[in-house]
Design a protein around this motif. Structure first.
Motif, PDB file in Angstrom:
ATOM      1  N   GLN A  77       0.821  -1.212   0.000  1.00 46.05           N
ATOM      2  CA  GLN A  77       0.000   0.000   0.000  1.00 46.05           C
ATOM      3  C   GLN A  77       0.855   1.263   0.000  1.00 46.05           C
ATOM      4  N   GLU A  78       2.007   1.234   0.662  1.00 45.87           N
ATOM      5  CA  GLU A  78       2.915   2.382   0.611  1.00 45.87           C
ATOM      6  C   GLU A  78       3.424   2.594  -0.811  1.00 45.87           C
ATOM      7  N   LEU A  79       3.748   1.502  -1.481  1.00 44.07           N
ATOM      8  CA  LEU A  79       4.228   1.605  -2.856  1.00 44.07           C
ATOM      9  C   LEU A  79       3.133   2.144  -3.770  1.00 44.07           C
ATOM     10  N   LEU A  80       1.920   1.635  -3.635  1.00 48.76           N
ATOM     11  CA  LEU A  80       0.818   2.121  -4.460  1.00 48.76           C
ATOM     12  C   LEU A  80       0.579   3.603  -4.234  1.00 48.76           C
ATOM     13  N   GLY A  81       0.581   4.025  -2.971  1.00 52.74           N
ATOM     14  CA  GLY A  81       0.386   5.441  -2.665  1.00 52.74           C
ATOM     15  C   GLY A  81       1.469   6.309  -3.271  1.00 52.74           C
ATOM     16  N   ALA A  82       2.714   5.817  -3.233  1.00 54.58           N
ATOM     17  CA  ALA A  82       3.822   6.583  -3.803  1.00 54.58           C
ATOM     18  C   ALA A  82       3.679   6.714  -5.309  1.00 54.58           C
ATOM     19  N   ILE A  83       3.248   5.646  -5.960  1.00 48.93           N
ATOM     20  CA  ILE A  83       3.077   5.684  -7.417  1.00 48.93           C
ATOM     21  C   ILE A  83       1.946   6.629  -7.804  1.00 48.93           C
ATOM     22  N   LEU A  84       0.799   6.465  -7.176  1.00 44.53           N
ATOM     23  CA  LEU A  84      -0.352   7.305  -7.537  1.00 44.53           C
ATOM     24  C   LEU A  84      -0.140   8.760  -7.157  1.00 44.53           C
ATOM     25  N   GLY A  85       0.692   9.006  -6.140  1.00 45.76           N
ATOM     26  CA  GLY A  85       0.990  10.373  -5.740  1.00 45.76           C
ATOM     27  C   GLY A  85       2.088  11.027  -6.552  1.00 45.76           C
ATOM     28  N   GLY A  86       2.692  10.275  -7.477  1.00 47.80           N
ATOM     29  CA  GLY A  86       3.713  10.839  -8.356  1.00 47.80           C
ATOM     30  C   GLY A  86       5.141  10.669  -7.883  1.00 47.80           C
ATOM     31  N   ALA A  87       5.332  10.067  -6.702  1.00 45.09           N
ATOM     32  CA  ALA A  87       6.672   9.959  -6.153  1.00 45.09           C
ATOM     33  C   ALA A  87       7.558   8.975  -6.907  1.00 45.09           C
ATOM     34  N   ARG A  88       6.966   8.143  -7.734  1.00 48.51           N
ATOM     35  CA  ARG A  88       7.758   7.181  -8.504  1.00 48.51           C
ATOM     36  C   ARG A  88       7.772   7.503  -9.999  1.00 48.51           C
ATOM     37  N   ASP A  89       7.247   8.650 -10.366  1.00 47.86           N
ATOM     38  CA  ASP A  89       7.271   9.034 -11.784  1.00 47.86           C
ATOM     39  C   ASP A  89       8.697   9.071 -12.321  1.00 47.86           C
ATOM     40  N   GLU A  90       9.621   9.596 -11.523  1.00 47.76           N
ATOM     41  CA  GLU A  90      10.981   9.730 -12.028  1.00 47.76           C
ATOM     42  C   GLU A  90      11.669   8.376 -12.192  1.00 47.76           C
ATOM     43  N   ASN A  91      11.255   7.382 -11.408  1.00 52.37           N
ATOM     44  CA  ASN A  91      11.821   6.052 -11.593  1.00 52.37           C
ATOM     45  C   ASN A  91      11.467   5.508 -12.972  1.00 52.37           C
ATOM     46  N   MET A  92      10.175   5.615 -13.315  1.00 50.53           N
ATOM     47  CA  MET A  92       9.724   5.136 -14.623  1.00 50.53           C
ATOM     48  C   MET A  92      10.319   5.986 -15.741  1.00 50.53           C
ATOM     49  N   ALA A  93      10.381   7.289 -15.517  1.00 46.13           N
ATOM     50  CA  ALA A  93      10.933   8.185 -16.530  1.00 46.13           C
ATOM     51  C   ALA A  93      12.398   7.873 -16.804  1.00 46.13           C
ATOM     52  N   ALA A  94      13.136   7.515 -15.760  1.00 49.78           N
ATOM     53  CA  ALA A  94      14.552   7.204 -15.941  1.00 49.78           C
ATOM     54  C   ALA A  94      14.743   5.976 -16.812  1.00 49.78           C
ATOM     55  N   VAL A  95      13.960   4.941 -16.554  1.00 50.57           N
ATOM     56  CA  VAL A  95      14.066   3.732 -17.369  1.00 50.57           C
ATOM     57  C   VAL A  95      13.673   4.025 -18.812  1.00 50.57           C
ATOM     58  N   CYS A  96      12.568   4.703 -18.989  1.00 50.87           N
ATOM     59  CA  CYS A  96      12.050   4.917 -20.340  1.00 50.87           C
ATOM     60  C   CYS A  96      12.874   5.914 -21.145  1.00 50.87           C
ATOM     61  N   SER A  97      13.416   6.930 -20.497  1.00 47.74           N
ATOM     62  CA  SER A  97      14.270   7.869 -21.224  1.00 47.74           C
ATOM     63  C   SER A  97      15.572   7.192 -21.637  1.00 47.74           C
ATOM     64  N   THR A  98      16.070   6.285 -20.815  1.00 49.98           N
ATOM     65  CA  THR A  98      17.251   5.513 -21.200  1.00 49.98           C
ATOM     66  C   THR A  98      16.917   4.579 -22.360  1.00 49.98           C
ATOM     67  N   ALA A  99      15.770   3.930 -22.284  1.00 51.01           N
ATOM     68  CA  ALA A  99      15.354   3.013 -23.350  1.00 51.01           C
ATOM     69  C   ALA A  99      15.108   3.748 -24.667  1.00 51.01           C
ATOM     70  N   ALA A 100      14.785   5.030 -24.585  1.00 50.23           N
ATOM     71  CA  ALA A 100      14.523   5.805 -25.795  1.00 50.23           C
ATOM     72  C   ALA A 100      15.758   5.920 -26.675  1.00 50.23           C
ATOM     73  N   ALA A 101      16.938   5.765 -26.085  1.00 47.08           N
ATOM     74  CA  ALA A 101      18.173   5.861 -26.856  1.00 47.08           C
ATOM     75  C   ALA A 101      18.567   4.541 -27.504  1.00 47.08           C
ATOM     76  N   LEU A 102      17.839   3.469 -27.198  1.00 45.94           N
ATOM     77  CA  LEU A 102      18.173   2.162 -27.746  1.00 45.94           C
ATOM     78  C   LEU A 102      17.723   2.062 -29.205  1.00 45.94           C
ATOM     79  N   LYS A 103      18.416   1.248 -29.964  1.00 47.47           N
ATOM     80  CA  LYS A 103      18.114   1.117 -31.392  1.00 47.47           C
ATOM     81  C   LYS A 103      17.186  -0.064 -31.686  1.00 47.47           C
ATOM     82  N   SER A 104      17.115  -1.037 -30.784  1.00 46.68           N
ATOM     83  CA  SER A 104      16.260  -2.202 -30.984  1.00 46.68           C
ATOM     84  C   SER A 104      14.807  -1.853 -30.687  1.00 46.68           C
ATOM     85  N   PRO A 105      13.852  -2.535 -31.313  1.00 48.72           N
ATOM     86  CA  PRO A 105      12.446  -2.367 -30.923  1.00 48.72           C
ATOM     87  C   PRO A 105      12.283  -2.760 -29.452  1.00 48.72           C
ATOM     88  N   VAL A 106      11.392  -2.065 -28.745  1.00 50.18           N
ATOM     89  CA  VAL A 106      11.240  -2.274 -27.301  1.00 50.18           C
ATOM     90  C   VAL A 106       9.786  -2.552 -26.946  1.00 50.18           C
TER      91      VAL A 106
END
Length: 327
Positions: free
Chosen positions: A119-148
């Motif tokens: 429940q703490e994790l869910l609250g953090a995600i819905l409250g935006g506290a984990r947006d940067e975690n997802m953004a970090a993974v996806c912005s890194t993946a954006a530089a990859l050349k393979s389909p993702v």
């Protein structure tokens, strides 16, 4: 039945890394200088023909290193305490072999000491506290050349107390999944997104909507000893896939077996190997199967232990994780 809270990996890259690499801050499964690379054929390998559906693998041992042996390279990683720069190694390996990267993102730390309650994790995600975690993974993946393909929060319908997100309930999971897809899309516009229940009854409560699901993933494992104890006979790949497939086919999305494994005597293995990548008329939406080429990372119930799904046995010790499990 299974759970991979620690079993993540960049499918086998066949890369030799110099120096000491700490598992705590990078995806698991990258071969180090002391890891043997086994490429000998095995009777456990799924049989592939010109008419087979797409085959891929999570392959930390390099057993599917030959270019033609796999079309999908499966990685697992947490979204914190991970060195995302190593994604470039996975991309180089996949690109050289013409493979798509299937990236499973587990929304927690691999260190049990750092994890929030469900429940703490869910609250953090819905409250935006984990947006940067997802953004970090996806912005890194954006530089990859393979389909993702991005697979987030897998097996949310399995309440065996191994994944924090498996106790959120349908409304909570759907809201979290939708938020994370939208965060990711802001940085990674070309990815496809996989919703990946285990295939259990009631999975429909967790379906987040057609607009955030491009492909559906299921988990299918065959353990002969378990089959005989619970069903009184061996079960086939088709029998194990059918219940989950029936529950998701109505969404009209391509279906993949995102995690596949089987273990038993020679006849049992031959049957599964012959049928896993075969086209079956009863599964018209099934487009791919992805083998989990490693030992199980969490014990099956009722004393069945950790089955060894690997297609090649090299007799080496599986790496221990921080919680005493294996990956």
């Amino acid at each position: 039945m299974r759970n991979k809270s620690k079993a993540i990996a960049f499918a086998s890259f066949g890369l030799l890394l110099s120096g000491t690499v700490l598992a705590a801050n990078m995806p698991g499964g990258i071969l180090d200088a002391n890891s043997p690379k086994m490429a000998a054929p095995s009777d456990k390998r799924p049989v592939l023909t010109e008419d087979s559906i797409t085959f891929g693998a999570y392959d930390p041992h390099g057993d599917f290193g030959e270019a033609a042996s796999s079309r999908i390279e499966h990685l697992f990683l947490p979204w914190e305490d991970v060195d995302l720069s190593t994604l470039a190694l996975a991309d180089d390996y996949a690109l050289a072999r013409g493979r798509t990267l299937l990236i499973t993102i587990e929304p927690w730390s691999w260190s049990p000491d750092w994890r929030l309650s469900g429940q703490e994790l869910l609250g953090a995600i819905l409250g935006g506290a984990r947006d940067e975690n997802m953004a970090a993974v996806c912005s890194t993946a954006a530089a990859l050349k393979s389909p993702v393909i991005i697979r987030w929060g897998q097996e949310m319908d399995e309440t065996d107390s191994q994944f924090s997100w498996s106790h959120w309930g349908g409304a909570g999971f759907k809201a979290a999944y939708r938020r994370m897809v939208n965060v990711c899309r802001a940085h990674l516009g070309t990815a496809k997104f996989m919703w990946s229940p285990k295939g259990n009854e009631g999975l429909e409560a967790f379906y987040p909507g057609d607009d955030v699901v491009d492909v559906i993933g299921l988990s299918v494992f065959g353990l002969q000893a378990y089959d005989r104890a619970t069903k009184g006979r061996d079960q086939t790949f088709q029998e194990r896939l059918a219940p989950g497939y029936e529950r998701v086919k109505g969404y009209g999305k391509p279906v993949m077996v995102a995690e596949l494994g089987y273990e038993g005597d020679a006849e049992y293995v031959r049957n599964w190997a012959a049928n896993a990548a075969k086209r079956h008329g009863e599964f018209p939406h099934l487009t791919a199967v992805v083998y989990f080429n490693d030992r199980e990372v969490y014990p099956w119930p009722e004393g069945y232990g950790k089955p060894d799904w690997r297609v090649v046995s090299d007799g080496t010790l599986v790496r221990q994780d921080a919680a005493g499990g294996t990956r």
